[in-house]
Design a protein around this motif. Sequence first.
Motif, PDB file in Angstrom:
ATOM      1  N   MET A   1       0.844  -1.169   0.000  1.00 38.44           N
ATOM      2  CA  MET A   1       0.000   0.000   0.000  1.00 38.44           C
ATOM      3  C   MET A   1       0.887   1.228   0.000  1.00 38.44           C
ATOM      4  SD  MET A   1      -3.436   0.553   0.098  1.00 38.44           S
ATOM      5  CE  MET A   1      -3.767  -1.164   0.273  1.00 38.44           C
ATOM      6  N   ASN A   2       0.453   2.259  -0.660  1.00 37.28           N
ATOM      7  CA  ASN A   2       1.190   3.509  -0.768  1.00 37.28           C
ATOM      8  C   ASN A   2       1.313   4.146   0.608  1.00 37.28           C
ATOM      9  OD1 ASN A   2       2.105   6.106  -1.242  1.00 37.28           O
ATOM     10  ND2 ASN A   2       0.918   6.334  -3.131  1.00 37.28           N
ATOM     11  N   SER A   3       2.556   4.304   1.102  1.00 35.57           N
ATOM     12  CA  SER A   3       2.773   4.832   2.440  1.00 35.57           C
ATOM     13  C   SER A   3       2.488   6.330   2.533  1.00 35.57           C
ATOM     14  CB  SER A   3       4.201   4.537   2.901  1.00 35.57           C
ATOM     15  OG  SER A   3       5.120   5.156   2.016  1.00 35.57           O
ATOM     16  N   SER A   4       2.269   6.993   1.404  1.00 37.26           N
ATOM     17  CA  SER A   4       1.952   8.416   1.448  1.00 37.26           C
ATOM     18  C   SER A   4       0.468   8.668   1.734  1.00 37.26           C
ATOM     19  CB  SER A   4       2.351   9.099   0.131  1.00 37.26           C
ATOM     20  OG  SER A   4       1.556   8.620  -0.921  1.00 37.26           O
ATOM     21  N   LEU A   5      -0.309   7.613   1.763  1.00 34.84           N
ATOM     22  CA  LEU A   5      -1.727   7.747   2.087  1.00 34.84           C
ATOM     23  C   LEU A   5      -1.896   7.900   3.599  1.00 34.84           C
ATOM     24  CD1 LEU A   5      -3.305   4.962  -0.146  1.00 34.84           C
ATOM     25  CD2 LEU A   5      -3.417   7.428  -0.515  1.00 34.84           C
ATOM     26  N   PRO A   6      -2.875   8.658   4.021  1.00 34.03           N
ATOM     27  CA  PRO A   6      -3.153   8.756   5.451  1.00 34.03           C
ATOM     28  C   PRO A   6      -3.527   7.379   6.014  1.00 34.03           C
ATOM     29  CG  PRO A   6      -4.399  10.398   4.218  1.00 34.03           C
ATOM     30  CD  PRO A   6      -3.753   9.493   3.222  1.00 34.03           C
ATOM     31  N   GLN A   7      -3.170   7.115   7.247  1.00 33.33           N
ATOM     32  CA  GLN A   7      -3.453   5.816   7.866  1.00 33.33           C
ATOM     33  C   GLN A   7      -4.946   5.497   7.847  1.00 33.33           C
ATOM     34  OE1 GLN A   7      -1.139   3.550   8.756  1.00 33.33           O
ATOM     35  NE2 GLN A   7      -2.887   2.166   8.972  1.00 33.33           N
ATOM     36  N   GLU A   8      -5.773   6.504   8.022  1.00 35.79           N
ATOM     37  CA  GLU A   8      -7.223   6.310   7.987  1.00 35.79           C
ATOM     38  C   GLU A   8      -7.669   5.742   6.634  1.00 35.79           C
ATOM     39  OE1 GLU A   8     -11.105   9.173   7.902  1.00 35.79           O
ATOM     40  OE2 GLU A   8      -9.564   9.662   9.393  1.00 35.79           O
ATOM     41  N   THR A   9      -7.071   6.223   5.564  1.00 42.30           N
ATOM     42  CA  THR A   9      -7.395   5.744   4.220  1.00 42.30           C
ATOM     43  C   THR A   9      -6.899   4.323   4.030  1.00 42.30           C
ATOM     44  OG1 THR A   9      -7.300   7.993   3.360  1.00 42.30           O
ATOM     45  CG2 THR A   9      -7.118   6.202   1.751  1.00 42.30           C
ATOM     46  N   VAL A  10      -5.703   4.039   4.488  1.00 45.47           N
ATOM     47  CA  VAL A  10      -5.137   2.693   4.401  1.00 45.47           C
ATOM     48  C   VAL A  10      -6.034   1.717   5.165  1.00 45.47           C
ATOM     49  CG1 VAL A  10      -3.170   1.236   5.040  1.00 45.47           C
ATOM     50  CG2 VAL A  10      -2.775   3.507   4.053  1.00 45.47           C
ATOM     51  N   ASP A  11      -6.472   2.114   6.345  1.00 47.34           N
ATOM     52  CA  ASP A  11      -7.338   1.257   7.162  1.00 47.34           C
ATOM     53  C   ASP A  11      -8.681   1.022   6.478  1.00 47.34           C
ATOM     54  OD1 ASP A  11      -5.310   1.206   9.038  1.00 47.34           O
ATOM     55  OD2 ASP A  11      -6.299   2.626  10.409  1.00 47.34           O
ATOM     56  N   LYS A  12      -9.217   2.064   5.871  1.00 46.25           N
ATOM     57  CA  LYS A  12     -10.505   1.946   5.182  1.00 46.25           C
ATOM     58  C   LYS A  12     -10.400   0.997   3.983  1.00 46.25           C
ATOM     59  CE  LYS A  12     -14.771   3.150   4.353  1.00 46.25           C
ATOM     60  NZ  LYS A  12     -15.829   2.564   5.134  1.00 46.25           N
ATOM     61  N   ILE A  13      -9.320   1.095   3.244  1.00 47.76           N
ATOM     62  CA  ILE A  13      -9.096   0.202   2.098  1.00 47.76           C
ATOM     63  C   ILE A  13      -8.987  -1.238   2.575  1.00 47.76           C
ATOM     64  CG2 ILE A  13      -7.438  -0.451   0.296  1.00 47.76           C
ATOM     65  CD1 ILE A  13      -6.881   2.616  -0.007  1.00 47.76           C
ATOM     66  N   ALA A  14      -8.272  -1.463   3.661  1.00 45.59           N
ATOM     67  CA  ALA A  14      -8.122  -2.816   4.214  1.00 45.59           C
ATOM     68  C   ALA A  14      -9.485  -3.358   4.667  1.00 45.59           C
ATOM     69  CB  ALA A  14      -7.135  -2.809   5.369  1.00 45.59           C
ATOM     70  N   GLN A  15     -10.281  -2.499   5.294  1.00 47.04           N
ATOM     71  CA  GLN A  15     -11.602  -2.911   5.740  1.00 47.04           C
ATOM     72  C   GLN A  15     -12.481  -3.291   4.547  1.00 47.04           C
ATOM     73  OE1 GLN A  15     -13.919   0.226   7.523  1.00 47.04           O
ATOM     74  NE2 GLN A  15     -15.268  -1.212   8.561  1.00 47.04           N
ATOM     75  N   GLU A  16     -12.445  -2.485   3.490  1.00 49.99           N
ATOM     76  CA  GLU A  16     -13.239  -2.783   2.287  1.00 49.99           C
ATOM     77  C   GLU A  16     -12.790  -4.107   1.649  1.00 49.99           C
ATOM     78  OE1 GLU A  16     -15.511  -0.780   0.248  1.00 49.99           O
ATOM     79  OE2 GLU A  16     -15.842   0.581   1.941  1.00 49.99           O
ATOM     80  N   ARG A  17     -11.493  -4.299   1.546  1.00 51.35           N
ATOM     81  CA  ARG A  17     -10.983  -5.540   0.948  1.00 51.35           C
ATOM     82  C   ARG A  17     -11.416  -6.754   1.764  1.00 51.35           C
ATOM     83  NH1 ARG A  17      -4.811  -4.142  -1.043  1.00 51.35           N
ATOM     84  NH2 ARG A  17      -5.456  -3.044  -2.929  1.00 51.35           N
ATOM     85  N   SER A  18     -11.326  -6.637   3.072  1.00 51.29           N
ATOM     86  CA  SER A  18     -11.717  -7.735   3.943  1.00 51.29           C
ATOM     87  C   SER A  18     -13.206  -8.042   3.784  1.00 51.29           C
ATOM     88  CB  SER A  18     -11.404  -7.375   5.391  1.00 51.29           C
ATOM     89  OG  SER A  18     -11.885  -8.376   6.257  1.00 51.29           O
ATOM     90  N   HIS A  19     -14.007  -6.997   3.764  1.00 53.55           N
ATOM     91  CA  HIS A  19     -15.456  -7.190   3.615  1.00 53.55           C
ATOM     92  C   HIS A  19     -15.783  -7.901   2.302  1.00 53.55           C
ATOM     93  CE1 HIS A  19     -19.760  -6.455   3.637  1.00 53.55           C
ATOM     94  NE2 HIS A  19     -19.625  -6.058   2.386  1.00 53.55           N
ATOM     95  N   PHE A  20     -15.244  -7.402   1.213  1.00 56.99           N
ATOM     96  CA  PHE A  20     -15.608  -7.969  -0.082  1.00 56.99           C
ATOM     97  C   PHE A  20     -14.959  -9.318  -0.358  1.00 56.99           C
ATOM     98  CE2 PHE A  20     -17.048  -3.588  -0.639  1.00 56.99           C
ATOM     99  CZ  PHE A  20     -18.355  -3.869  -0.978  1.00 56.99           C
ATOM    100  N   ALA A  21     -13.926  -9.666   0.403  1.00 57.28           N
ATOM    101  CA  ALA A  21     -13.351 -11.007   0.276  1.00 57.28           C
ATOM    102  C   ALA A  21     -14.303 -12.058   0.850  1.00 57.28           C
ATOM    103  CB  ALA A  21     -12.000 -11.073   0.990  1.00 57.28           C
ATOM    104  N   THR A  22     -15.065 -11.673   1.868  1.00 61.17           N
ATOM    105  CA  THR A  22     -15.993 -12.616   2.492  1.00 61.17           C
ATOM    106  C   THR A  22     -17.434 -12.432   2.019  1.00 61.17           C
ATOM    107  OG1 THR A  22     -16.336 -11.146   4.385  1.00 61.17           O
ATOM    108  CG2 THR A  22     -14.558 -12.774   4.564  1.00 61.17           C
ATOM    109  N   ALA A  23     -17.686 -11.418   1.209  1.00 59.27           N
ATOM    110  CA  ALA A  23     -19.051 -11.100   0.782  1.00 59.27           C
ATOM    111  C   ALA A  23     -19.756 -12.260   0.063  1.00 59.27           C
ATOM    112  CB  ALA A  23     -19.070  -9.838  -0.079  1.00 59.27           C
ATOM    113  N   PRO A  24     -19.117 -12.968  -0.871  1.00 62.41           N
ATOM    114  CA  PRO A  24     -19.847 -14.044  -1.559  1.00 62.41           C
ATOM    115  C   PRO A  24     -20.383 -15.114  -0.601  1.00 62.41           C
ATOM    116  CG  PRO A  24     -17.889 -13.471  -2.799  1.00 62.41           C
ATOM    117  CD  PRO A  24     -17.782 -12.753  -1.475  1.00 62.41           C
ATOM    118  N   SER A  25     -19.586 -15.508   0.357  1.00 63.38           N
ATOM    119  CA  SER A  25     -20.026 -16.513   1.320  1.00 63.38           C
ATOM    120  C   SER A  25     -21.135 -15.976   2.213  1.00 63.38           C
ATOM    121  CB  SER A  25     -18.837 -16.972   2.170  1.00 63.38           C
ATOM    122  OG  SER A  25     -19.264 -17.859   3.172  1.00 63.38           O
TER     123      SER A  25
END
Length: 130
Positions: free
Chosen positions: A1-25
């Motif tokens: 992940m781009n380290s120039s992004l604010p931590q809040e944005t990095v965390d939000k992206i991680a949360q979205e990825r986690s959610h959509f990885a489990t969404a089909p199930s």
Amino acid sequence: MNSSLPQETVDKIAQERSHFATAPSAFFQAWKHGVAIAGPRLFGDGTRESWERSNDKWDLCPNTSLIKRSIGAMSSGEKVFLAAMVSFYNSRDGGALLKRAGVEGLADLGGLDLGRRQVIAALILHYNGW
């Protein structure tokens, strides 16, 4: 992940990825619960065994022709719930059924009982296309 992004944005992206990885199930589990409420006879091959053996949403596609013929004899809540379920599978058929059930907007889903509301909410939250 781009380290120039604010931590809040990095965390939000991680949360979205986690959610959509489990969404089909999660969608399938909510769908299967919805099928149990609406009646397995209207989905898949129409048998309880089919519902029990199902492994993904494709095993429990709504039988839209049977639903269109059967929906008139159902209670208002059953009609709205079933029409909303169909709309996840096919928006045109589901939209027509929602109109037939008297639904004019999302607020009309507020008439559903808690269990049906929870299924629809989970389906919306975890929908990833059909």
